[in-house]
Design an enzyme around this catalytic site. Structure first.
Site, PDB file in Angstrom:
ATOM      1  N   ASN A  99     -14.674  -1.255  -3.537  1.00 55.18           N
ATOM      2  CA  ASN A  99     -15.722  -1.047  -4.534  1.00 55.18           C
ATOM      3  C   ASN A  99     -16.980  -1.835  -4.194  1.00 55.18           C
ATOM      4  O   ASN A  99     -17.468  -2.646  -4.958  1.00 55.18           O
ATOM      5  CB  ASN A  99     -15.219  -1.429  -5.932  1.00 55.18           C
ATOM      6  N   HIS A 184      -5.160  -0.936 -10.522  1.00 57.50           N
ATOM      7  CA  HIS A 184      -5.521  -2.059 -11.415  1.00 57.50           C
ATOM      8  C   HIS A 184      -4.832  -1.771 -12.744  1.00 57.50           C
ATOM      9  O   HIS A 184      -5.172  -0.804 -13.418  1.00 57.50           O
ATOM     10  CB  HIS A 184      -7.040  -2.099 -11.575  1.00 57.50           C
ATOM     11  N   HIS A 237      -2.471  -7.611  -9.026  1.00 57.66           N
ATOM     12  CA  HIS A 237      -2.582  -8.723  -9.989  1.00 57.66           C
ATOM     13  C   HIS A 237      -1.909  -8.474 -11.351  1.00 57.66           C
ATOM     14  O   HIS A 237      -2.553  -8.533 -12.394  1.00 57.66           O
ATOM     15  CB  HIS A 237      -4.018  -9.215 -10.156  1.00 57.66           C
ATOM     16  N   ASP A 310      -6.838 -12.445  -4.847  1.00 58.33           N
ATOM     17  CA  ASP A 310      -7.727 -11.764  -5.797  1.00 58.33           C
ATOM     18  C   ASP A 310      -9.122 -12.397  -5.761  1.00 58.33           C
ATOM     19  O   ASP A 310      -9.817 -12.469  -6.770  1.00 58.33           O
ATOM     20  CB  ASP A 310      -7.145 -11.815  -7.214  1.00 58.33           C
TER      21      ASP A 310
END
Lengths: 431, 326
Positions: A99, A184, A237, A310
């Site tokens: 992204n 996500h 995550h 992350d």
């Protein structure tokens, strides 16, 4: 290139189950062997690194979830600055999210990122391909062509695919290429506008909350879609007890699903946002203590396949804002190993298991051959002192971005040196 | 009614502010009664001085107070402006809602600008929770939070407490119902913190979509019907409900809201006979409160406005001495 001989080190190679005192020889940039008889002398002209029976030598770490600023956000982090931060943390391979601006939704950009990594001479960059064009969650990106160009998995980064039909199609199509989809795990409509986990703290601070269940809701949907399609699904995550329970149960049921977590979710809880500390504003938001404990338990019982930093660089202007407006995300490259070792020191994880979560297990998910000490492998190595203490200080970390959520955290475990293809790319002065 | 201490300002000196000096008033969460009571006492004094028009106009002479409002609010701004002027401060109003912020100036640029202007007291209202706290880290002035997002509105809670104390004399044993949109209300949060700290029983009453589930952790009981929530209370504190919340996302319509959560005489009759009716203003008559209740003898809404000026004078007075905030 001079040979390098590591002596009197604790060798840890979770891929082969190796964990013993010994020696390791590097010749021509590759690992020449770990089984040298004690009596055998060093090769002529070899550099000798003596661990004095205090240091651990393990494969260079493989970090499967990293945001870098390039291309498009170079004011936050460049490939070069991310590389410096990575090797200071013993990391030699990073998988970077797509992204960026532009997004990594075309094969040329995936090739470019790999090349930018090679240029540093310090790290390998494994690019994620965008799952949808411009990571907008609508039209499918060219998964096949991106995979050919070296994209190791597919994701829209910090955005979940909201539309169930689109997600179903993605899992179905990617299956044809054996491609891994990384999601996500947060229901976007429940998360909209929120910046902290719903609960007492968010209520006191008057911050718009996101229910912790937003994670479980999306995970439950996607597990069902993975079961329906047979696609390879990975959750990044993961941070809640409920989400981890769903993943644990699905795996027991034979669903092809894996997950990682990040150090903030097993080392910190929501209370560190305290009086609007934006460096602790993350996405997903930090959770209640019970969820943190559940993440620790899932690390110990094997539900979690990898620990990723992350890493999300932000600059001061992104963070010096009212909490709800400030950018989410924290740096994590230089603290990845030490925060993970806190789990070892606390007795929750064995040393070899901890290193496995940082090396061959994420590598295997990404189908990379990094992360082992096998003879003939590129000599990507991390030498660390597991007991050396230090304090994390925002502003003093290697690399450009300084937005660590661990500011002030005292840690035990320090990287002494990092090697990439047999070349030393990091050396701590006083570790 | 308890008679307030009649001491003049100097009698407050430093003795009642022995604890950690704070430069700012950012919230009332965690504020101890030993800090709250002196503020109320001083404000009580200022009420008398205001009525006799003999306020100490030399107190803040030469000091600059800036009302920095990122959100429009005529009432609160005017109240602070009067408070500052009655103590002799130079008061400047800055409404930033539509100017610099739209030009991309950050909150911290604004802080730098204010520092360069040698501001002594900065009254901040902002739509974001925590914005005054962020400013307070960067400005030399004492910051007074005049309402931040859905976080706190400390002077509102202090003026509400003063109004209550003037009628009951004590806080212990009182039951207070806070009714309406608790989720989005900084007034509710500050009042909950302050009134529970002073020993009141606090209830929150509203539709479940407008009452956060975790609010119970702040030491209040949760009620979802007015009939349940108002029974036997000493004070009914109504909150303003934003009309935009009543378009189907949180509440289906204004008329349904009034039908179930509006305060009318019938519902008020469930409270104790002389229960007070309070509202932080501005009111939506016919939405959260019936005009007959708003204008009744039990309503102390106008007195709240009067106490507002006095409480803000007390706060400015204390902060200008480098004294205690929160």
């Amino acid at each position: 290139m001079k040979p390098v001989l590591f002596e009197n080190v604790r060798l840890i190679d979770p891929a082969s189950g190796l964990d013993r005192a010994g020696r390791l020889l590097v010749r021509d940039g590759v690992i020449a062997g770990t089984d040298l008889p004690g009596a055998e002398g060093a090769p002529d002209g070899a550099e000798i690194i003596d661990g004095q029976n205090q240091l651990v030598l393990c494969p260079g770490l493989v970090d499967m979830r990293v945001t870098i600023g390039e291309p498009g956000f170079e004011y936050r982090e460049t490939v070069a600055s991310a590389a410096r931060a990575a090797v200071s943390g013993g990391i030699t391979t990073i998988a970077v999210l797509p992204n960026t601006s532009p997004t990594i939704d075309n094969p040329a950009l995936a090739r470019l990122l790999r090349a930018r990594g090679e240029e540093t001479g310090m790290i390998d960059i494994l690019p994620y391909g965008a799952l949808t064009r411009e990571c907008a969650g609508k039209e499918m990106a060219e998964i096949g062509l991106l995979a050919e160009a070296g994209a190791i998995a597919f994701t829209d980064g910090p955005h979940a695919i909201a539309d169930s039909r689109t997600m179903r199609q993605m899992l179905t199509y990617a299956k044809g290429f054996g491609a891994l989809i990384v999601q996500h795990p947060e229901d976007p409509s429940l998360a909209r506008g929120g910046c902290a986990t719903d609960g007492e703290l968010a209520t006191r601070l008057g911050l718009p909350g996101i229910p912790a269940a937003a994670e479980a809701i999306l995970i439950a949907r996607d597990i069902r879609l993975a079961r329906m399609t047979g696609g390879r699904l990975h959750f990044g995550h993961v941070s809640t007890a409920e989400g981890l329970d769903l993943i644990r149960a699905a795996r027991a049921d034979g669903v092809n699903v894996t997950c990682d977590t990040a150090p903030p979710y097993f080392d910190l809880n929501e209370t560190v946002i305290g009086d609007f500390r934006t460096y602790a504003k993350l996405s997903p938001p930090l959770r209640a203590e019970a969820d943190r404990r559940a993440v620790c338990a899932a690390l110990a019982d094997g539900t979690i396949d990898a620990i990723a930093s992350d890493h999300m660089p932000c600059d001061a202007d992104d963070k010096r804002q009212p909490f709800a407006v400030a950018s989410a995300g924290g740096t994590g490259l230089s603290t990845l190993l030490a925060v993970t070792l806190a789990q070892v020191h606390a007795g929750n994880l064995g040393m070899s298991d901890a290193i496995g979560l940082l090396t061959h297990r994420p590598a295997r998910l990404l189908r990379s051959d990094a992360g082992t000490l096998a003879t003939g492998q590129a000599a990507d190595l991390c030498l660390f002192n597991p007991d050396s203490g230090w304090i994390v200080r925002a502003g003093e970390l290697p690399g450009k971005a300084q937005n660590t959520p661990f500011d002030g955290r005292a840690l035990e475990g320090r990287v002494v040196g990092t090697w990439k293809n047999g070349q030393r790319v990091f050396w701590a002065q006083a570790a | 009614m308890r008679s307030p201490p009649m001491s003049d300002r100097s009698a407050h000196g430093s003795n009642v502010f022995l604890t950690r000096p704070a430069r700012h008033l950012l919230g009332v969460q965690g504020m101890h009664p030993t800090r709250i009571t002196p503020i109320l006492d001083l404000a009580e004094n200022y009420t008398l001085l205001n009525r006799s028009r003999k306020t100490p106009r030399d107190l803040l002479r030469g000091r600059t107070l800036i009302n920095l409002f990122f959100e429009d609010s005529t009432r609160t701004r005017t109240s602070f402006e009067l408070a500052g002027k009655r103590l002799g401060a130079d008061v400047v109003n800055m409404t930033v809602a539509s100017s610099s912020v739209n030009k991309g100036e950050t909150l911290l640029d604004t802080a730098a600008t204010l520092n360069a202007m040698h501001t002594d007291l900065l009254v901040v209202r902002h739509s974001q929770s925590g914005a005054p706290a962020l400013l307070a880290q960067k400005v030399q002035a004492s910051v007074v939070n005049a309402g931040d997002g859905t976080h706190e509105h400390p002077t509102q809670a202090l003026l509400d407490a003063l109004t209550i104390r003037r009628h009951f004399g004590v806080f212990e044993g009182l039951t207070i119902a806070i009714c309406g949109d608790v989720s989005h209300s900084r007034v509710a949060r500050s009042n909950i913190h302050l009134l529970t700290a002073m020993g009141c029983q606090v209830r929150v009453v509203g539709p479940p979509t407008l009452v956060p589930g975790a609010i119970g952790a702040l030491g209040v009981s949760i009620h979802h019907t007015m009939e349940d929530g108002l029974r036997g209370v000493d004070v009914v504190m109504m909150l303003r409900v934003q009309r935009e919340r009543m378009k189907g996302t949180q509440v289906p319509s204004a008329r349904e809201y009034f039908r179930f959560y509006g305060l009318d005489n019938k519902r008020l009759a469930l409270a104790k006979p002389h229960a007070l009716v309070m509202h932080p203003g501005p009111m939506n008559r016919g939405v959260e409160i019936d005009s007959r209740v708003a204008d009744s003898d039990q309503s102390v809404i106008r007195e709240q406005v009067e106490m507002g000026v006095a409480v803000r004078m007390a706060v400015l007075d204390i902060l200008s001495r480098g004294g205690d905030g929160a």
